[in-house]
Design an enzyme around this catalytic site. Sequence first.
Site, mmCIF file in Angstrom:
data_model
loop_
_atom_site.group_PDB
_atom_site.id
_atom_site.type_symbol
_atom_site.label_atom_id
_atom_site.label_comp_id
_atom_site.label_asym_id
_atom_site.label_seq_id
_atom_site.Cartn_x
_atom_site.Cartn_y
_atom_site.Cartn_z
ATOM 1 N N PHE A 1 3.383 8.651 10.535
ATOM 2 C CA PHE A 1 2.514 9.349 9.586
ATOM 3 C C PHE A 1 3.322 10.353 8.761
ATOM 4 O O PHE A 1 4.536 10.462 8.876
ATOM 5 C CB PHE A 1 1.373 10.036 10.330
ATOM 6 C CG PHE A 1 0.207 9.131 10.652
ATOM 7 C CD1 PHE A 1 0.317 7.747 10.602
ATOM 8 C CD2 PHE A 1 -1.021 9.664 11.019
ATOM 9 C CE1 PHE A 1 -0.763 6.916 10.893
ATOM 10 C CE2 PHE A 1 -2.111 8.847 11.310
ATOM 11 C CZ PHE A 1 -1.980 7.478 11.250
ATOM 12 N N ASP B 1 0.034 9.076 0.988
ATOM 13 C CA ASP B 1 0.600 10.417 0.841
ATOM 14 C C ASP B 1 2.091 10.446 0.484
ATOM 15 O O ASP B 1 2.898 9.728 1.084
ATOM 16 C CB ASP B 1 0.461 11.192 2.155
ATOM 17 C CG ASP B 1 -0.951 11.260 2.660
ATOM 18 O OD1 ASP B 1 -1.870 10.800 1.968
ATOM 19 O OD2 ASP B 1 -1.138 11.771 3.785
ATOM 20 N N GLU C 1 -5.326 18.564 6.367
ATOM 21 C CA GLU C 1 -4.158 17.691 6.391
ATOM 22 C C GLU C 1 -3.098 18.174 5.401
ATOM 23 O O GLU C 1 -3.367 18.973 4.516
ATOM 24 C CB GLU C 1 -4.563 16.254 6.018
ATOM 25 C CG GLU C 1 -5.546 15.610 6.953
ATOM 26 C CD GLU C 1 -5.678 14.116 6.687
ATOM 27 O OE1 GLU C 1 -5.435 13.343 7.623
ATOM 28 O OE2 GLU C 1 -6.016 13.735 5.541
ATOM 29 N N TRP D 1 0.822 -1.222 0.000
ATOM 30 C CA TRP D 1 0.000 0.000 0.000
ATOM 31 C C TRP D 1 0.849 1.263 0.000
ATOM 32 O O TRP D 1 1.842 1.355 0.725
ATOM 33 C CB TRP D 1 -0.888 0.002 1.234
ATOM 34 C CG TRP D 1 -1.581 1.301 1.502
ATOM 35 C CD1 TRP D 1 -1.072 2.376 2.191
ATOM 36 C CD2 TRP D 1 -2.890 1.685 1.077
ATOM 37 N NE1 TRP D 1 -1.998 3.401 2.226
ATOM 38 C CE2 TRP D 1 -3.122 2.999 1.551
ATOM 39 C CE3 TRP D 1 -3.906 1.052 0.358
ATOM 40 C CZ2 TRP D 1 -4.314 3.688 1.334
ATOM 41 C CZ3 TRP D 1 -5.089 1.736 0.134
ATOM 42 C CH2 TRP D 1 -5.285 3.030 0.620
ATOM 43 N N GLN E 1 3.785 7.230 2.504
ATOM 44 C CA GLN E 1 3.060 6.430 3.477
ATOM 45 C C GLN E 1 2.901 5.023 2.910
ATOM 46 O O GLN E 1 2.456 4.854 1.771
ATOM 47 C CB GLN E 1 1.705 7.066 3.767
ATOM 48 C CG GLN E 1 1.795 8.377 4.532
ATOM 49 C CD GLN E 1 2.204 8.173 5.976
ATOM 50 O OE1 GLN E 1 1.370 7.948 6.838
ATOM 51 N NE2 GLN E 1 3.498 8.248 6.256
#
Length: 495
Positions: A98, A39, A223, A36, A55
């Site tokens: 993150f 960002d 964000e 996966w 990410q």
Amino acid sequence: MTSQTLREARKYEDMVEKTIQKKERPNFHLCARVGWLNDPNGFSYYKGKYHMFYQYYPYESKWGPMHWGHAVSGDFLHWEYLPAALAPDEFYDKDGCFSGSAAALPDGRHLLMYTGVLKERQKNGEFREVQTQCLAVGDGIDYEKYEQNPVLDEKDLPDEGSRFDFRDPKIWQKKDGSYACVIGNRQTGGSGQILLYTSPDGFRWNYKKVLAANNDRYGRMWECPDFFELDGKWVLLASPQDMLPQGLEYHNGNGTLCLIGDYDEETETFMELHNQSVDYGIDFYAPQTVLTPDGRRVMIGWMQNWDTCSLRLPEEPWMGQMSLPRELAIKDGKLYQTPVRELEKFRYSKVEYNSVSFSNILRLDGIHGRCVDMELVVRPEEGQKLYQKFAVRFAQDENYHTSLSFRPRESILKIDRKFSGSRRAIIHQRRSFVEGADTKLKLRIILDRFSVEVFVDDGRQVLSATMYTDQTADGISFFVDGTAVIDVVKYDLCE
């Protein structure tokens, strides 16, 4: 010292990557090495290469405990995977590393700044994610987390700033050699804001002020902020969650916002002058920019939408790709985006048609493919009534196609992938208002196996979408309700 968690991730990605054939990936868009991707993180120029972190959850093609994947490129288009850079392996980030950013330090090291996530049980028994800002320093391959992490936590928040929505630091070096960063935050009342912090050395950080406040205008939490000077103005990018549409702006609930204005560096005051969507298509989020050595501001976004992640089946070997890198400019007070100029070096097999008049359906010899750079100009035929609708269809065979359609009387351009082979009832259409295109519509369409990006009127607007249509569907055709005249220049794009 590399942790066991990071060693396992690196071993896994190295092993599984070998099972993915080159033809199963985009040609020139960065996708997940395995598993996966979301960002973009740490987009930076370091030791002669462009570094892109992202990410990353290597173990499945769906979101999981966030790591940082890593790739480098010399031209924005050919990417080399490097070992995963960060893993959730410390007490302050054990539930995720993150999003964040990167900068080169004066001593030659590479500084990463990211959000550490720790789930905390609340009094009512629920778990919530406490978010703090952390550092790691490395050499472009291996990174060591700073022993004094986290460097920013709840004590560094303004009044009413939530420690559960405090993420995505974007760092830059100021002209005097010191550093600044912007971080997304949400007030306890629910409205987003962008916080400004400064540092003399990149390690010791101090809260300065609220740089920009949402005040419930554009969604809720903001964000992935970015803040930079461009053509005499300052640009603030953010990705608001839970947006409501305003006319034909902000149609993605989790979308992208561009605020253009003036910035007084003495008082650190940002004055907004203009707002717009960054991308008017279906799939684009969390963009991040880099300043190139030759002075260009280049942006890359996650070419996906949180509401369309089920478009790709979980058994696929990877999920998530980045957009084409885009050069940014301010023209007439608005943000313009054009494909990074390096792409033009990879054009070949030029096919050109000029002033082709047609009605109904048109197919042209040599106009087909799934790795294509195609420029179109559509205009009414002199002496004929204005056409009702124009469309270009691509990734097409007798079963499938994705289309762009334009209705000149409404000046509405629509992208539609409902016939692209998707078996999911997800978002398939987006519409955009295009000024002045009833006399001439100019499009540049970039196809790369699993995606399309449409640049309207030399980059005044962009529409992006992913599509996982079988690669054998490579037809391109044109349709008009009425009569129109078209110019077409098409190139294939090599690896």
